[in-house]
Design an enzyme around this catalytic site. Structure first.
Site, PDB file in Angstrom:
ATOM      1  N   TYR A  98      15.611  43.884  64.229  1.00 18.73           N
ATOM      2  CA  TYR A  98      16.271  44.483  63.065  1.00 18.73           C
ATOM      3  C   TYR A  98      15.566  45.791  62.745  1.00 18.73           C
ATOM      4  O   TYR A  98      14.333  45.845  62.689  1.00 18.73           O
ATOM      5  CB  TYR A  98      16.189  43.541  61.855  1.00 18.73           C
ATOM      6  CG  TYR A  98      16.736  44.167  60.588  1.00 18.73           C
ATOM      7  CD1 TYR A  98      18.067  43.993  60.226  1.00 18.73           C
ATOM      8  CD2 TYR A  98      15.933  44.959  59.777  1.00 18.73           C
ATOM      9  CE1 TYR A  98      18.581  44.590  59.084  1.00 18.73           C
ATOM     10  CE2 TYR A  98      16.435  45.562  58.642  1.00 18.73           C
ATOM     11  CZ  TYR A  98      17.765  45.374  58.297  1.00 18.73           C
ATOM     12  OH  TYR A  98      18.273  45.976  57.179  1.00 18.73           O
ATOM     13  N   GLU A 186      21.454  51.344  59.326  1.00 19.14           N
ATOM     14  CA  GLU A 186      20.938  50.055  59.799  1.00 19.14           C
ATOM     15  C   GLU A 186      21.410  49.767  61.219  1.00 19.14           C
ATOM     16  O   GLU A 186      22.590  49.962  61.534  1.00 19.14           O
ATOM     17  CB  GLU A 186      21.438  48.950  58.852  1.00 19.14           C
ATOM     18  CG  GLU A 186      20.953  47.547  59.203  1.00 19.14           C
ATOM     19  CD  GLU A 186      21.604  46.486  58.315  1.00 19.14           C
ATOM     20  OE1 GLU A 186      20.967  46.056  57.348  1.00 19.14           O
ATOM     21  OE2 GLU A 186      22.757  46.098  58.593  1.00 19.14           O
TER      22      GLU A 186
END
Lengths: 374, 295
Positions: A98, A186
């Site tokens: 992530y 992101e």
């Protein structure tokens, strides 16, 4: 403004962040071109702005052309209102990471968030296992420094050949974040493939609404909004949210309108729309009423307490809007603030019954909507 | 005494000749604010309501003093105007601009922090100490709202401030100082950063905060109370209790996502720290009476 995944990935590609080979499909006729580009098996990803696409069945794998055709046909079904599908090559995944960049309003810095376990719901992880989240603050004037990237990499356990690629992904993400006035960029998941390459599996990119005037590439379009009315309101610069009740809000001031929204819910009413014509819009009761009347309403509730947004101007605007648009539902006005005496006179002269207490006005509107009062 | 501004504060006004700038400068002066000079590039030699105008802050400071800067400047010029005031040595700044680009807000807040300045805003009505002075635009002539008294108010909203402050007055109180923190996602000064000033102010008995969903400012207030940085009674009203997750309720900062920024979380944190939280505006007055043990 939240971008679609394919747009986020275009921004990533422009700064050298690898993405899967992909094709944006706008019509089932182009399936052949898509397969040429991605090969089989491939992944079909609906381009919608809502989260949780995986759970909603909007991301699917196709091993054969027949499977792909069936997914495409189903996802393009008119009831779904999906306009684009991103078809991507299937990636041989070894690990998922992530990585995101956002703003830290307390420290007044930009902040990288990373986690060695990707594909997760980061907010859920932050709540359950905050120790697993790696953070690194960056001073916006100083810019991203090498040692900050080095820290991220070692904390993520990324070493060896892949570290060089990861370095370029992190600096690329920072570069595009700054260049496009982002509030969030992101990559989740960031794949590490079995061949040892990094690939951005998904992309989420939100541009700060206050910066859209200097981001001419990204303009308001119908597809960014859930409803036609929301889009029309946005192009008019009038804050508007669509709900499914029968009480229309024609209020002023974001905080006050939000409070009225709460009070209606507390009283058992249902809001049809959040609309506020305060601030720079206080002379635009006509347009506001027009938007409001696009809903199926039982009552319109007007609550204001303005300063620059003068009460008399808003009352006059409301009366003119009523005369021009002739709403068939009752109006409950509670207009206070600068020049409210004059506002009260204007409302009474127009046959309206002005109220001065927000909570009383809310109860009256809810009673009308419920058929308990007129 | 009061917080941030009183009748002795010397204020310069940037953007003084604009429509809002000149209109509200007149009201600031009428209320008693000491406005020493104004700034609009190209307009030196003019005057607005008796306030002399200069091309730049530096040129104004050659002739006058200023402790504080009031900015009536559009969002895209706000960063430059704040830096100009900071460059002039001014350490208290209020900006009302609604729509300052996010990255510039980060830069402004960083610049202010690094030189110990306090910048209030954006997207706010400003700061007022009723009966004394104001920087910004408040309908101070509405007596049922802006009555001088001993309650401090901090707010993320404009119209809602009028609504809630009217309830403070209805409860038998008045306002010592009101600080409009503003509705943006990066307020240039945060609730908790103002609390020490309210704590130190002998003319403030209690503080009312008008919060809303989104961000973590209300939670930071709770932390300051638990750390005993702020020990006076505190009453809060927080809008957006029933707002659906993921919807931005008007203000840039008013959005709850992924379980963070919810009103329920803020309510819990504040209650645990000893604050009283009003579920509707009309309960703010009674809760203040309860907190201050007034029957």
């Amino acid at each position: 403004m939240k971008l679609f995944e394919f747009q986020a990935k275009e921004l990533f590609q422009a700064v050298g962040i690898p993405t899967p080979k992909g094709y944006v499909l706008e019509s089932a006729d182009d399936i052949g071109t898509a397969i040429e580009k991605t090969g089989l098996p491939c992944i079909v990803k609906a381009q919608v702005l809502t989260g949780g696409r995986g759970k909603a069945g909007l991301i699917r794998k196709a091993d054969t052309r027949a499977q792909l055709e069936s997914h495409v046909q189903d996802l393009f079904a008119p009831t779904r209102k999906i306009k684009r599908l991103l078809i991507e090559e299937a990636i041989d995944i070894d690990r998922e990471i992530y990585l995101s960049l956002t703003v830290d309003p307390v420290k007044a810095k930009l902040i990288f968030l990373a986690c060695a376990e990707g594909g997760v719901d980061i907010e859920e992880l932050a709540a359950k296992h905050p120790e697993k989240i790696i953070t690194r603050s960056v001073d916006i004037d100083q810019g991203l420094m090498d040692y900050q990237i080095t820290n991220l990499l070692f904390d993520l356990g990324i070493v060896g050949d892949i570290a060089k690629q990861a370095r370029s992904v992190i600096s690329g993400l920072y570069k595009t974040f700054r260049a496009h006035d982002a509030e969030l960029a992101e990559i989740n998941p960031l794949f590490i493939t079995k061949q040892g390459a990094l690939v951005a599996g998904d992309g989420k990119f939100i541009i700060d609404d206050n910066s859209l005037t200097r981001q001419p590439k990204f303009q308001l379009a119908r597809e960014y909004f859930d409803s036609c009315i929301e889009f029309e309101a946005a192009t008019e610069g009038i804050p508007y949210l669509q709900f499914d009740g029968d009480i229309g809000l024609l209020c002023a001031g974001a905080g006050l309108t939000t409070t009225v929204y709460d009070l209606i819910n507390d009283a058992g009413g249902k809001v049809a729309n959040y609309l506020e014509f305060g601030g720079a819009n206080y002379k635009r009761a006509m347009k506001a009423m027009e938007l409001c009347l696009k809903n199926n309403l039982k009552v319109i509730l007007v609550v204001t307490f303005g300063t620059i947004a003068r009460a008399d101007v808003m009352a006059q605007g409301l009366v003119e809007a009523i005369q021009a648009l002739k709403p068939t539902v009752p109006i409950v006005p509670c207009i206070r603030g600068t020049n409210e005496e004059e506002a009260t006179r204007i409302l009474k002269e127009a046959g309206l019954e002005p109220l001065f207490d927000t909570e009383e006005a809310v109860l009256k509107a809810v009673a009308i909507a419920a058929g308990r009062s007129k | 005494m009061s917080v941030f501004i009183d009748k002795t504060t010397l204020v310069e006004v940037q953007g003084v000749t604009g429509k809002e700038g000149s209109f509200w400068t007149k009201h600031m002066v009428d209320l008693g604010t000491k406005v020493t000079f104004g700034v609009t590039p190209g307009k030196e030699g003019q005057s607005v309501e008796g306030v002399p105008v200069y091309h730049t802050v530096a040129r104004g400071l050659r002739e006058h003093k200023a402790d504080a800067a009031m900015l009536f400047v559009p969002p895209r010029f706000t960063k430059d105007a704040v830096y100009e005031a900071l460059d002039g040595g001014i350490r208290k700044i209020v900006t009302i601009a609604d729509g300052i680009p996010l990255h510039e807000m980060i830069q402004i807040r960083q610049a202010a922090k690094s030189c110990g300045a306090m910048v209030i805003g954006g997207n706010t009505s400003g700061v007022i100490s009723p009966g004394q002075a104001m920087m910004g635009f408040f309908p101070y002539w509405i007596e049922r709202v802006y009555k001088p008294g001993r309650i401090g108010v901090m707010t993320r909203s404009g119209s809602l401030t009028n609504e809630v402050t009217a309830e403070v007055v209805k409860g038998g109180f008045g306002v010592s100082s009101l600080i409009g923190i503003g509705g943006d996602s990066v307020p240039l000064t945060r609730f908790a950063e103002m609390l020490p000033a309210f704590q130190a102010d002998p003319d403030t008995d209690a503080v009312v905060i008008i919060g809303e969903l989104g961000g973590s400012m209300e939670e930071e207030v709770a932390e300051a109370m638990e750390a005993k940085i702020f020990t006076k009674p505190l009453v809060a009203f927080i809008g957006g209790r029933t707002a659906p997750e993921g919807k931005r309720m008007g203000h840039a900062g008013a959005i709850a996502t992924g379980g963070t920024g919810t009103v329920a979380g803020k309510h819990k944190a504040l209650t645990r720290a000893g604050a009283l939280v009003a579920s509707k505006p009309s309960l703010v007055g009674p809760l203040l009476r309860e907190a201050l043990h007034i029957k």
